[in-house]
Design a protein around this motif. Structure first.
Motif, mmCIF file in Angstrom:
data_model
loop_
_atom_site.group_PDB
_atom_site.id
_atom_site.type_symbol
_atom_site.label_atom_id
_atom_site.label_comp_id
_atom_site.label_asym_id
_atom_site.label_seq_id
_atom_site.Cartn_x
_atom_site.Cartn_y
_atom_site.Cartn_z
ATOM 1 N N ASP A 1 7.330 17.163 3.215
ATOM 2 C CA ASP A 1 6.829 17.079 4.593
ATOM 3 C C ASP A 1 6.344 15.669 4.895
ATOM 4 O O ASP A 1 6.517 15.158 5.997
ATOM 5 N N LEU B 1 6.597 7.693 17.402
ATOM 6 C CA LEU B 1 5.305 7.672 16.712
ATOM 7 C C LEU B 1 4.288 8.571 17.412
ATOM 8 O O LEU B 1 3.510 9.253 16.763
ATOM 9 N N GLU C 1 9.113 13.436 5.801
ATOM 10 C CA GLU C 1 9.492 13.674 7.193
ATOM 11 C C GLU C 1 8.507 13.020 8.154
ATOM 12 O O GLU C 1 8.894 12.412 9.138
ATOM 13 N N MET C 2 7.212 13.150 7.824
ATOM 14 C CA MET C 2 6.191 12.601 8.706
ATOM 15 C C MET C 2 6.199 11.077 8.673
ATOM 16 O O MET C 2 5.887 10.422 9.667
ATOM 17 N N LEU D 1 -5.540 3.629 7.474
ATOM 18 C CA LEU D 1 -4.125 3.520 7.832
ATOM 19 C C LEU D 1 -3.857 2.210 8.577
ATOM 20 O O LEU D 1 -2.902 1.493 8.299
ATOM 21 N N GLU E 1 0.862 -1.173 0.000
ATOM 22 C CA GLU E 1 0.000 0.000 0.000
ATOM 23 C C GLU E 1 0.892 1.214 0.000
ATOM 24 O O GLU E 1 0.995 1.922 0.992
ATOM 25 N N GLU F 1 -2.757 16.729 2.645
ATOM 26 C CA GLU F 1 -2.626 18.186 2.730
ATOM 27 C C GLU F 1 -1.168 18.639 2.708
ATOM 28 O O GLU F 1 -0.870 19.774 2.385
ATOM 29 N N LEU F 2 -0.278 17.743 3.127
ATOM 30 C CA LEU F 2 1.123 18.144 3.258
ATOM 31 C C LEU F 2 1.882 17.911 1.959
ATOM 32 O O LEU F 2 1.487 17.101 1.129
ATOM 33 N N ALA G 1 0.292 4.752 1.842
ATOM 34 C CA ALA G 1 -0.878 4.599 2.706
ATOM 35 C C ALA G 1 -0.876 5.618 3.835
ATOM 36 O O ALA G 1 -1.921 6.100 4.245
ATOM 37 N N GLY G 2 0.294 5.950 4.333
ATOM 38 C CA GLY G 2 0.344 6.834 5.493
ATOM 39 C C GLY G 2 0.456 8.307 5.146
ATOM 40 O O GLY G 2 0.616 9.128 6.033
ATOM 41 N N PHE G 3 0.360 8.636 3.873
ATOM 42 C CA PHE G 3 0.560 10.035 3.497
ATOM 43 C C PHE G 3 -0.612 10.906 3.912
ATOM 44 O O PHE G 3 -1.756 10.491 3.888
ATOM 45 N N ASN G 4 -0.267 12.136 4.259
ATOM 46 C CA ASN G 4 -1.287 13.132 4.550
ATOM 47 C C ASN G 4 -1.473 13.977 3.296
ATOM 48 O O ASN G 4 -0.547 14.656 2.862
ATOM 49 N N LYS H 1 -3.403 -0.999 6.732
ATOM 50 C CA LYS H 1 -2.256 -1.100 5.828
ATOM 51 C C LYS H 1 -0.923 -1.054 6.541
ATOM 52 O O LYS H 1 0.038 -1.659 6.095
ATOM 53 N N GLY I 1 10.126 3.552 10.651
ATOM 54 C CA GLY I 1 11.178 3.133 11.562
ATOM 55 C C GLY I 1 12.484 3.890 11.374
ATOM 56 O O GLY I 1 13.537 3.434 11.785
ATOM 57 N N PRO J 1 8.988 8.166 11.152
ATOM 58 C CA PRO J 1 8.754 7.294 12.319
ATOM 59 C C PRO J 1 7.916 6.063 11.974
ATOM 60 O O PRO J 1 8.133 4.985 12.526
ATOM 61 N N LEU J 2 6.969 6.212 11.022
ATOM 62 C CA LEU J 2 6.152 5.062 10.616
ATOM 63 C C LEU J 2 7.012 3.995 9.972
ATOM 64 O O LEU J 2 6.751 2.810 10.087
ATOM 65 N N HIS K 1 5.082 11.972 16.487
ATOM 66 C CA HIS K 1 4.712 12.137 15.077
ATOM 67 C C HIS K 1 3.221 12.413 14.927
ATOM 68 O O HIS K 1 2.817 13.365 14.260
#
Lengths: 401, 261
Positions: free
Chosen positions: A115, B12, A118-119, B97, A102, A110-111, A105-108, B100, A125, A122-123, B15
């Motif tokens: 960015d 996290l 960067e965000m 989220l 996926e 709006e950013l 999948a974790g993208f925002n 996934k 690792g 942490p997801l 974050h």
């Protein structure tokens, strides 16, 4: 090679893993299900989507997961990546996992792309310092130009995938999980991805690939796991398992189509027995590609006339490969007793490619006018070739050595 | 939920907290400036409304002007209530989220609580400074104590939010109910009124509501009004109980979120 692998630490070990889903048709079922879970009680009338799956993946050892739609492949991947908790069994994962399932999948939305990198750190690792060091590399790999500063919501799906892949690539996970080899993005980027995966594998990376393409599985994996209705049907060396799977699929398709075969019409001639390499048991014979196959056919003739015989080799799905008759070759059977005749025919170096096949014997009158009785037996051809099709056609390259 | 917390989980949490805060202000021209302006504007509105228009007065037993009395209870309550409202839907909102990406799910809930408390904590400090600037005498040595009470409130909110978020996955009606219940809870807590304004026989009932202790303890620490009582033990048992219940419910249910989302 295998000895070295066996002593290597296991990256992933699954033991008798199973997954049940609860049946929740009405909202009140959800409340009841919650009450059961709070009391630590199991689901009532669960739907089992995965059961008794055990596997091990060692570093550098790639595993292909095959099976029909709904066989539980994606459930297995979700359990492995930690998204789903298994209902039964144990899962041990001693590796960093990167999933190309996926992407983004974790993208925002709006950013901006930068960015989001960067965000996402942490997801994925990454520590902040690691991420800062890799930022340029990621942006360069994604190769989306000035779009990197634009909000992700304005991206095309291809750009999202590029950015997602760039992040996974920068992470260099110990185990890479991927679905069908990336079918998104333009061709140039797909080539870049595949080249990256090949380099990753050459560099000792480990891959778990889910695919419907036996070609890809055989190309990229050394071992395969075949799932059928949530159960493990085969697990082991990739050619062995993929061929079992293909033969099974062909047989199933043939069974569905149920070709109209002439059977026992009149019974003037009857096929009593069909033996492949001397074997007559119901379990399919398995032979090595290129080895010999001998057919022994006993035909009973009601009034003592000499029978003729037609032999057909078909693929398990019913596609004809080759057929011939005894009269074409002026071959005669020898007489076993008053009304039984035996034909013996031998294929030296059978050129069939690996897969599932059927041998059919049809009894005919000596004039070859009527077909009386048919008997068929399945057999599998084993081998580890990547040639395509049914038959090896002998060939010779006239250019180069 | 184990009590061992890995560095990855901390990363996290940070974050997602930053993400929640950013989401609130991105696209707005002033960005974080709005976070500063909003509490001050609200303070101005309240003083105009209650003091000038409604001429609200506290009973003589409470030696405090109405606006500081209200502000010290209202901002922490806003952080608390907002944590619960946003926390309740935090798992459901992140269903895509969660299906996934493998991540510790509690982080999604706790980050929303942390964001609400960070934002309104900042507002709270700004309010205190503004009040002091307008001549309201303040026990500055009580500020660390007040922040401690505020933090305990955050722990209570975290525990309740964990339980609510987990239950919301199964029972979708909860989010509607949470808002209603919080409104009722707000008026059952002496934020707009003082304990002394209730008929004497109802006053002890306020102690059944643990939030009473938080609001009264905040006023006591910052302005020296009221007297500590046994009811204030709620400052300890309420966060602990909320956290224990939240952790239990979340731990039991979180393994199965994917099946119900």
């Amino acid at each position: 090679m295998t000895a070295a692998l066996d002593t290597a630490p296991v990256l992933v070990r699954m033991h008798e893993v199973g997954k049940d889903y609860p049946q929740v048709a009405r909202p009140s079922d959800r409340l009841r299900a919650m009450a059961r879970l709070l009391r630590n009680a199991p689901h009532r009338d669960p739907i089992t989507v995965l059961d008794g799956v055990s596997l091990e993946i060692r570093p550098g050892e790639s595993l292909g997961v095959i099976g029909e739609n709904g066989a539980g492949k994606s459930t297995l991947l979700k359990i492995l990546s930690g998204v789903l908790a298994p209902t039964r069994g144990t899962v041990h994962v001693g590796a960093s996992i990167g999933a190309l399932l996926e992407l983004g999948a974790g993208f925002n939305p709006e950013l901006s792309g930068r960015d989001n990198i960067e965000m996402a750190g942490p997801l994925m690792g990454f520590s902040a310092r690691e991420l800062a060091a890799r930022m340029d590399e990621i942006v360069e790999f994604a190769d989306i130009g000035r779009w990197i500063e634009e909000p992700v919501k304005h991206y095309s799906s291809g750009m999202v995938v590029r950015l997602g892949f760039a992040l996974v690539a920068a992470r260099r996970p110990q185990l890479l999980i991927t679905d069908e080899v990336l079918a998104v993005g333009d061709e140039a980027f797909q080539r870049k991805c595949i080249r990256w995966i090949e380099e990753y594998l050459a560099g000792g990376g480990t891959l778990m690939l889910v695919s419907h393409s036996m070609f890809h599985v055989q190309k990229l994996c050394r071992r395969a796991l075949w799932l059928d209705h949530g159960r493990q049907r085969g697990y082991g060396e990739v050619y062995e398992v993929t061929q079992q799977y293909l033969a099974f699929q062909e047989r199933r398709i043939a069974a569905q189509e149920e070709t109209a075969t002439v059977t026992r019409s009149g019974q003037e001639f009857e096929v009593r027995d069909l033996a492949l390499n001397g074997a007559t048991q119901q379990t399919a014979l398995s032979i090595e590609a290129g080895s010999a196959l001998e057919l022994r056919i006993d035909v009973r003739s009601r009034d003592g006339r000499i029978p003729a015989l037609a032999i057909g080799i078909v693929r398990a799905d019913g596609t004809a490969v080759y057929g011939f008759t005894s009269t074409m070759d002026a071959a005669l059977p020898h007489r076993l007793d008053t009304d039984t005749w035996q034909f013996l025919v031998r294929f030296d170096a059978l050129p069939l490619l690996p897969g599932g096949y059927l041998a059919r014997a049809h009894a005919m009158d000596s004039e070859e006018l009527r077909l009386f009785d048919t008997m068929e037996r399945g057999f599998a051809v084993r081998g580890s070739t990547r040639e395509l099709g049914m038959v090896r056609l002998s060939h010779e390259w006239l250019t180069g050595a | 939920m184990t009590l061992r917390v890995s560095t990855q989980e901390v990363a996290l949490l940070r974050h997602f907290t930053v993400r929640a805060l950013r989401q609130r202000f991105e696209g707005t021209l002033t960005g974080l400036g709005w976070a500063v302006a909003q509490p001050l504007v609200m303070l101005a509105v309240y003083s105009l409304m209650f003091v000038t228009v409604l001429q609200a007065r506290l009973p003589p037993a409470v030696d405090l002007a109405f606006v500081p009395f209200l502000a010290v209870g209202l901002w922490p309550w806003t952080a608390f209530a907002e944590s619960l409202v946003q926390g309740t839907t935090s798992i459901q909102d992140n269903a895509a989220l969660l299906s996934k990406v493998a991540l510790p799910r509690a982080v999604l809930v706790l980050s929303r609580v942390a964001a609400a408390f960070a934002l309104h904590g900042l507002g709270f400090l700004l309010i205190l400074m503004a009040l002091a600037a307008f001549g309201q005498p303040l026990k500055w040595q009580g500020v660390p104590l007040a922040l401690g009470i505020f933090a305990l409130m955050g722990i209570a909110a975290a525990g309740l939010a964990l339980a609510l978020a987990a239950i919301q996955v199964f029972v979708r009606d909860l989010a509607q109910v949470t808002g209603q219940l919080l409104t009722a809870w707000f008026f059952l807590t002496p934020i707009f009124y003082a304990r002394e304004m209730l008929p004497a026989r109802f006053q002890p009932l306020l102690d059944a509501n643990p939030m009473t202790a938080f609001v009264e303890a905040l006023r006591w620490s910052l302005f020296g009004v009221g007297t500590p009582s046994m009811g204030w033990l709620a400052l300890l048992w309420f966060p602990l109980a909320a956290l224990a219940i939240g952790a239990f419910v979340f731990r039991r249910l979180s393994r199965h979120f994917e099946d119900f989302l």
